[in-house]
Write an enzyme that holds these catalytic residues in place. Sequence first.
Site, short mmCIF file in Angstrom:
data_model
loop_
_atom_site.label_atom_id
_atom_site.label_comp_id
_atom_site.label_asym_id
_atom_site.label_seq_id
_atom_site.Cartn_x
_atom_site.Cartn_y
_atom_site.Cartn_z
N GLU A 171 -11.25 4.56 7.94
CA GLU A 171 -11.28 4.21 6.51
C GLU A 171 -11.84 2.81 6.28
O GLU A 171 -11.21 1.96 5.66
CB GLU A 171 -9.89 4.37 5.89
CG GLU A 171 -9.39 5.81 5.97
CD GLU A 171 -8.08 6.08 5.26
OE1 GLU A 171 -7.24 5.16 5.19
OE2 GLU A 171 -7.90 7.21 4.77
N ARG A 189 -12.35 17.56 8.85
CA ARG A 189 -11.53 16.36 9.08
C ARG A 189 -10.33 16.65 9.98
O ARG A 189 -9.92 15.79 10.75
CB ARG A 189 -11.07 15.82 7.72
CG ARG A 189 -10.05 14.71 7.84
CD ARG A 189 -9.85 14.04 6.50
NE ARG A 189 -8.60 13.28 6.50
CZ ARG A 189 -8.13 12.62 5.46
NH1 ARG A 189 -8.81 12.63 4.32
NH2 ARG A 189 -7.01 11.95 5.52
N GLU A 246 4.09 9.35 -0.33
CA GLU A 246 2.75 9.32 -0.95
C GLU A 246 2.34 10.66 -1.55
O GLU A 246 1.89 10.72 -2.69
CB GLU A 246 1.72 8.86 0.10
CG GLU A 246 0.30 8.85 -0.44
CD GLU A 246 -0.70 8.28 0.56
OE1 GLU A 246 -0.30 7.90 1.67
OE2 GLU A 246 -1.89 8.22 0.20
N GLU A 272 0.86 -1.19 0.00
CA GLU A 272 0.00 0.00 0.00
C GLU A 272 0.89 1.24 0.00
O GLU A 272 1.78 1.36 0.84
CB GLU A 272 -0.90 -0.02 1.24
CG GLU A 272 -1.73 1.24 1.35
CD GLU A 272 -3.18 0.97 1.72
OE1 GLU A 272 -3.56 -0.20 1.89
OE2 GLU A 272 -3.93 1.96 1.82
N ASP A 300 -3.09 14.33 6.56
CA ASP A 300 -2.52 13.09 6.04
C ASP A 300 -1.21 13.31 5.28
O ASP A 300 -1.20 13.22 4.05
CB ASP A 300 -3.55 12.41 5.13
CG ASP A 300 -3.23 10.93 4.90
OD1 ASP A 300 -2.25 10.43 5.49
OD2 ASP A 300 -3.95 10.29 4.13
N GLU A 335 3.78 9.58 14.21
CA GLU A 335 3.87 8.78 12.99
C GLU A 335 4.24 9.67 11.81
O GLU A 335 3.55 10.64 11.51
CB GLU A 335 2.53 8.08 12.70
CG GLU A 335 2.54 7.26 11.40
CD GLU A 335 1.24 6.49 11.13
OE1 GLU A 335 0.49 6.20 12.09
OE2 GLU A 335 0.98 6.18 9.96
C1 GCU Z 1 -3.58 7.38 3.81
C2 GCU Z 1 -3.29 6.42 2.69
C3 GCU Z 1 -3.95 5.10 2.91
C4 GCU Z 1 -3.61 4.57 4.28
C5 GCU Z 1 -3.97 5.58 5.33
C6 GCU Z 1 -3.55 5.19 6.73
O1 GCU Z 1 -4.92 7.80 3.76
O2 GCU Z 1 -3.70 6.99 1.48
O3 GCU Z 1 -3.52 4.24 1.90
O4 GCU Z 1 -4.23 3.36 4.51
O5 GCU Z 1 -3.34 6.79 5.06
O6 GCU Z 1 -2.63 5.82 7.24
O7 GCU Z 1 -4.13 4.32 7.33
#
Ligand code: GCU
Length: 683
Positions: free
Chosen positions: A290, A340, A397, A164, A369, A391
Amino acid sequence: HPGDGYLAWLQYRRITAGANVDQYAEYNQIIVTEQDDVVIRSAVNELTQGMEGITGRKICISGKTERTPSIVLGTFGTGSRIAEVFSEEVSSAIKAEGYAIHTDSVTGDIVIGAVTSAGILYGVFHLLRIMGAGGSVQQLNMVENPVNQLRMINQWDNMDGSVERGYAGESIFYEDNRVTSNLQRIQDYARLLASSGINAIAINNVNVHQVESRLLTEFLPDVAKLAAIFRGYAIKLFLSINYASTIEIGGLLTADPLDSTVREWWRAAASKIYAAIPDFGGFLVKADSENRPGPFTYGRDHADGANMLAEALKPHGGIVIWRCFVYNCKQDWRDRSMDRARAAYDHFQPLDGRFMDNVILQVKNGPIDFQVREPVSPLLGAMPHTNQVIEFQIAQEYTGQQRHVCYLVPQWKEILNFDTHLQGEGTTVKRIIDGNVHGNAYSGFAAVSNIGNDANWTGHLLAQANLFGYGRLAWNPELSAEEIAVEWITLTFGTNELMVQTILNILMNSWEIYESYTAPLGVGFMVNPNHHYGPNVDGYEYSMWGTYHFADCYGIGVDRISATGTGYTSQYARMNMELYESLESCPDELLLFFHHVPYTHVLHSGKTVIQHIYDTHFEGAERAGQVVAAWELVKEQVDGRAYQQVADRLVEQAEHAKEWRDRINTYFLRKSGIADQWGRTIY
Ligand code: GCU
């Protein structure tokens, strides 16, 4: 091949010139008292390999002093030689993972002493960093302790082999829904991590699906093999877990954290894990985030969820790392009251004091983010009775996806040095997360890795500097971004001064350049949906993800102030709240994060917002082009393959920077109708 980048900063290339070459040649014996410890064995192997590479001579290993000078390794109290060299004062200043290095002026011996074998390993890597950069070893006299206790890497690897947000190929850990059999590569990764100071790793993606849920059960023997490799480098292994494992793989109908069958299932799971891996670190958890399951389904909160897992791990000494990246990802873009940025604080801060002492909350550095520019998360430090780690995302990204160069250490330094004012002046983020401010039992750093199975680990060779830099900074946040970059450059490419200076400039300017041609003034995003690469100003504007810029024909920005907007500013201590609340004091680089302003608003720089957008985008694209030319200066010093690899990416970056420039400038010219003061081409 040396040019493919696999050895990264562990090149151990032969040092043939410079004032200290003769010194190194003297050392062809390593003396070690405790050879049966796995970590010491790694240290000795590394030192042997490193010394043989650097001096070009064979090194022998011995249990006792035969000839001098030697390199002597040991924990205090074991070998008399170690106790002899270090005073009580020195040895008592060394903490669990720390070390002392001393060159004996009489015998010439270099002695590395530590409390644990991990300390010896770190000491060895330090010595090799000195020699790898051609430094003198004649008068070493140092005492080193890590500032942060937890220095962790998060892999976002899935068992199908994908990663990911991975930009460097496929996973080195998994393929075809199995754990890899290429354990050599895992070991080489462990070496890279340990050499930069990392001591913990979560080996699977925080988004845990069916197959990865079974890492706890069916795949446990494979996980144990990986744990054994990392153990050899003093790195503790963690697993990301699926909060709903009891349903997904446990055959239960619920994951309610207060249900006794659920609690029993986790206790039993933990016992089995510790039977297989006695030093297992614990669980990393993404819950109610998410679309991942979590305690909310059962009307419970995050403390209930985290404590249920913490209770299962507690008898074994394990910890739960619970992520705070929790927000509504199904928001209605029409609803201007929802923000958010507020979410993590609103969810977690009221729970302070309710988490067990073996729970750590993992808080992303910013409230949104991992954007190129965000304010610091107001949650950091705002829960005095709760353990926290910060973190970061080493994976780029939103900072060019390892196709663009973006050295992130300067960004991280800025965040770490941010003064939260939570307990008066000087309550910096770095002091919060090293545990000093609140006296936490656990604290430290976590970050999303940027590696994959590309030969050079990180796709862009220069992105290796971020992995190295993260570890070094987690060890000591006082190191400067320049120091870290110079270490990385010399260990990776050599010591030629012009080359070092050229690459240093490229790295040190890269964040600013990237920021200047992408989303302006802290507003964020403006990227293509899903994969997040490349410009798309309205890509997320009418979506459910809560990342908007609200540009219209008059102005742009998000009103997050307390007087007129979402009230996000009220989550900061008063000093910072006031700083951001007022248009007069809000720093330019975060203006559009906090305020909605007309395009004609004049920044502290003296420019209007619209002219700033045009100017930075023209400049940014131009500077990205200049980096291509700068890299050509190092052609003679850098291995041909490595040189070409970087050159190709820099050319691509320069092209894509123009695309960013033109899309952003055109969008805002059309929206605002205000021409560029300098009449440059906008489409
Ligand atoms: C971002 C990212 C995701 C990831 C998420 C996370 O949104 O795009 O792919 O899963 O962060 O930190 O959990």
